[in-house]
Write a protein that holds these residues in place. Structure first.
Motif, PDB file in Angstrom:
ATOM      1  N   ALA A  72       0.781  -1.329   0.182  1.00  0.00           N
ATOM      2  CA  ALA A  72       0.010   0.110   0.052  1.00  0.00           C
ATOM      3  C   ALA A  72       1.065   1.336  -0.039  1.00  0.00           C
ATOM      4  O   ALA A  72       0.573   2.132  -0.707  1.00  0.00           O
ATOM      5  CB  ALA A  72      -1.001  -0.067   1.129  1.00  0.00           C
ATOM      6  N   LEU A  73       1.975   1.002   0.626  1.00  0.00           N
ATOM      7  CA  LEU A  73       2.868   2.411   0.771  1.00  0.00           C
ATOM      8  C   LEU A  73       3.475   2.715  -0.504  1.00  0.00           C
ATOM      9  O   LEU A  73       3.343   3.868  -1.027  1.00  0.00           O
ATOM     10  CB  LEU A  73       3.853   2.072   1.754  1.00  0.00           C
ATOM     11  N   ALA A 114       2.343   1.914  -3.460  1.00  0.00           N
ATOM     12  CA  ALA A 114       1.318   2.327  -4.296  1.00  0.00           C
ATOM     13  C   ALA A 114       1.023   3.686  -4.388  1.00  0.00           C
ATOM     14  O   ALA A 114       0.652   4.542  -5.195  1.00  0.00           O
ATOM     15  CB  ALA A 114       0.025   1.548  -4.388  1.00  0.00           C
ATOM     16  N   ARG A 115       0.787   4.324  -2.785  1.00  0.00           N
ATOM     17  CA  ARG A 115       0.532   5.708  -2.338  1.00  0.00           C
ATOM     18  C   ARG A 115       1.630   6.495  -2.866  1.00  0.00           C
ATOM     19  O   ARG A 115       1.321   7.587  -3.595  1.00  0.00           O
ATOM     20  CB  ARG A 115       0.345   5.732  -0.933  1.00  0.00           C
ATOM     21  N   GLN A 116       3.160   6.228  -2.619  1.00  0.00           N
ATOM     22  CA  GLN A 116       4.104   7.150  -2.964  1.00  0.00           C
ATOM     23  C   GLN A 116       4.120   7.179  -4.550  1.00  0.00           C
ATOM     24  O   GLN A 116       4.449   8.260  -4.996  1.00  0.00           O
ATOM     25  CB  GLN A 116       5.390   6.399  -2.274  1.00  0.00           C
ATOM     26  N   ALA A 164       1.843   6.917  -6.878  1.00  0.00           N
ATOM     27  CA  ALA A 164       0.700   7.865  -7.566  1.00  0.00           C
ATOM     28  C   ALA A 164       0.776   9.114  -7.029  1.00  0.00           C
ATOM     29  O   ALA A 164       0.818   9.898  -8.073  1.00  0.00           O
ATOM     30  CB  ALA A 164      -0.425   7.254  -6.841  1.00  0.00           C
ATOM     31  N   ARG A 165       1.524   9.456  -5.964  1.00  0.00           N
ATOM     32  CA  ARG A 165       1.781  11.047  -5.537  1.00  0.00           C
ATOM     33  C   ARG A 165       2.730  11.515  -6.340  1.00  0.00           C
ATOM     34  O   ARG A 165       2.811  12.569  -6.821  1.00  0.00           O
ATOM     35  CB  ARG A 165       1.935  10.885  -4.250  1.00  0.00           C
TER      36      ARG A 165
END
Length: 543
Positions: free
Chosen positions: A59-60, A62-64, A66-67
């Motif tokens: 999840a980390l 994917a978030r990083q 995308a950001r």
């Protein structure tokens, strides 16, 4: 983290376990003393700089990623498989955005993506304005860079550029030859020792695609051309480097050669569908070639007796059969699966018999037994396809038992039959038909089959006369409706048999003292199965 929870010092298989663990090799070298899982996780995720839970790392990342892309006005290209992979490669994941030479964007986007994912574990990035790839990538580092990641991103870019240069070399070298010139090279690639080379298969697929083309609404010449060229990219450097690109690169090279769009797309799509979530070819030429490729494989391996057994399916024949079913049903292709009806089928084996040592290798013609066995295999696969719709397995068997081999017609008839049997009329008709068939079967077992022809002159009771009249009317109507593929009308035709059958059993004694009456009544009951037989084999339907 298999050692978690083993804190008392033990020795097993020469490996000592204790209450100490290490953290990140750079940011948190440890050792850390732990007493339970809570202290273990706290120590690692604190001073140890290790994300313990894989789901949290995933999840980390994917978030990083995308950001980073959003901040740069870009979009991350989704790749769930790569995300799963990199989640297991970094203990303290940190995403970095890098860039590469825009000149490489002249390569096919699939090549760029695979070069990044397979070789470097990088994510591709899309330009939302153009919809195409951007000359950027996201890499996942396993540490916190002291300079914000600038040096690391440059290093990642250098390595990627070298890989893309290799891809550029393959691209240029492969295009120096036409796909057609590569077909002969397939002679040295073995498809199967009993089925010849890949060139042999290409020629078979070409012939079969030509024959199937009219059924798919395709141009026969284009289908034959696509079938011949479909495997040619197996000899290219790009496909040998990236096997996932077989078919895809063939389409690009076909376009470079000036082949029609339909031919190029058929080359791209002929392996599809590769699984239940993969799309089905819908263009007519693509559907014809994909069907030909899969049917050739199935017929060939059935003829050499290399069928799936239990959980073993080394040649992916179940997947091939499922592919045929999905292509036929989703495109409404009216092709019969009685393969021997296709003139090209046994030509396949005649051709192989003429090439090197095919006869000595044990290949035989595709015979009637093979055909029956393959049809049963398709019936089993159809059950898998229709399972999610709640379609009953026994109804598929009941329709297949009639010798029907048009999957579109089979599925339509099965659905109509299931709908009918869910009604009180259908349930009662099935019960009455089963009772009649059981009586006939019991008498056949005891005294042999009733001999002679049914004689209307021997009808003595009003209810047996009524049943005979109902059968005379229902049977032809149901048969005609089935021939017109009006399966709802076929069900409506047999529905009136229910009260006639019920009344017969209520008032007529089948085992009459007079042998002639008993035989005639058994023959009358046998006519129930005959009347229903145009719809399905009711003997195979569970009560």
């Amino acid at each position: 983290w298999a050692c978690v929870g083993v804190f008392a010092l033990t020795v097993r298989a020469g490996v000592a376990a204790g209450d100490q663990t290490e953290g990140h090799r750079i940011h948190g070298p440890g050792p850390f003393t732990v007493s339970d899982f809570a202290s273990y996780k706290a120590a690692l995720e604190g001073a140890g700089h290790v994300r313990v839970e894989r789901t949290e790392r995933r999840a980390l990342i994917a978030r990083q990623a995308a950001r980073l892309c959003a901040d740069a006005g870009l979009e991350l290209v989704d790749d769930e498989g790569l995300l799963d992979e990199v989640s297991g490669l970094a203990e303290w994941p940190v995403c970095l955005l890098g860039e590469f030479d825009p000149d490489f964007l002249a390569l096919p986007p699939e090549v760029i993506q695979l070069t990044m994912a397979k070789n470097q574990k990088y994510f591709a990035v899309r330009d939302p304005k153009s919809g195409g790839l951007a000359p950027r990538f996201v890499a996942v580092a396993d540490l916190e860079p002291t300079d914000g990641g600038a040096a690391s991103a440059k290093g990642y870019a250098r390595v990627l550029s070298a890989r893309l240069s290799d891809a550029q070399f393959f691209w240029d070298e492969d295009r120096a030859r036409s796909l057609e010139s590569r077909v002969d090279d397939l002679s040295s690639v073995v498809f199967h020792r009993k089925l010849g080379s890949v060139k042999d298969k290409a020629e078979r697929v070409s012939a079969l695609a030509r024959e199937l083309a009219p059924l798919c609404g395709a141009d026969p010449e284009q289908a034959a051309r696509a079938g011949l060229l479909a495997k040619a990219d197996l000899t290219t450097g790009m496909v040998q480097e990236f096997t996932d690109l077989q078919g895809v690169m063939g389409a690009y090279y076909a376009r470079e050669d000036g082949e029609p769009k339909a031919v190029a797309n058929a080359i791209r799509d002929h392996y599809k569908p590769l699984g239940p979530s993969d799309e089905v070819p819908t263009e007519p030429v693509s559907a014809a070639v994909a069907l030909a490729d899969k049917l050739d494989t199935l017929v060939g391996f059935w003829a050499i007796d290399e069928k799936p057994t239990g959980s073993k399916d080394p040649y992916a024949l179940r997947r091939a059969a499922l592919g045929v079913i999905r292509i036929v049903l989703e495109n409404g292709v009216r092709v019969g699966l009685k393969i021997k009806a296709l003139p090209v089928t046994n030509q396949i084996f005649a051709q192989n018999s003429a090439n090197r040592n095919a006869v000595a290798s044990g290949m035989s013609a595709f015979d009637t037994a093979d055909e029956g066995d393959l049809l049963a295999f398709f019936a089993d696969r159809l059950k898998v396809v229709l399972r999610d719709e709640g379609v009953r397995h026994d109804l598929i068997d009941a329709v297949f038992a009639l010798g029907e081999d048009d999957l579109v017609a089979i599925v339509a008839r099965v659905r109509a039959l299931q709908s009918f049997l869910s009604t009180p009329e259908g349930e009662n008709l099935l019960a009455g038909a089963k009772r009649a068939m059981n009586i006939v079967a019991a008498e056949e077992k005891k005294s042999g089959a009733a001999e002679g022809a049914f004689d209307p002159a021997l009808l003595m009771e009003a209810d047996e006369t009524a049943l005979a009249a109902a059968l005379d009317e229902a049977g032809p109507k149901a048969k005609a409706a089935v021939q017109d593929e009006d399966y709802e009308a076929a069900m409506a035709a047999i529905a009136p048999l229910r009260p006639a059958i019920d009344a017969f059993f209520d008032s007529v004694t089948v085992n009459a003292d007079d042998p002639k009456l008993r035989t005639n009544r058994l023959l009358l009951l046998g006519r129930i199965g005959d009347a229903l037989g145009s719809v399905a084999d009711f003997g195979k339907i569970s009560a």
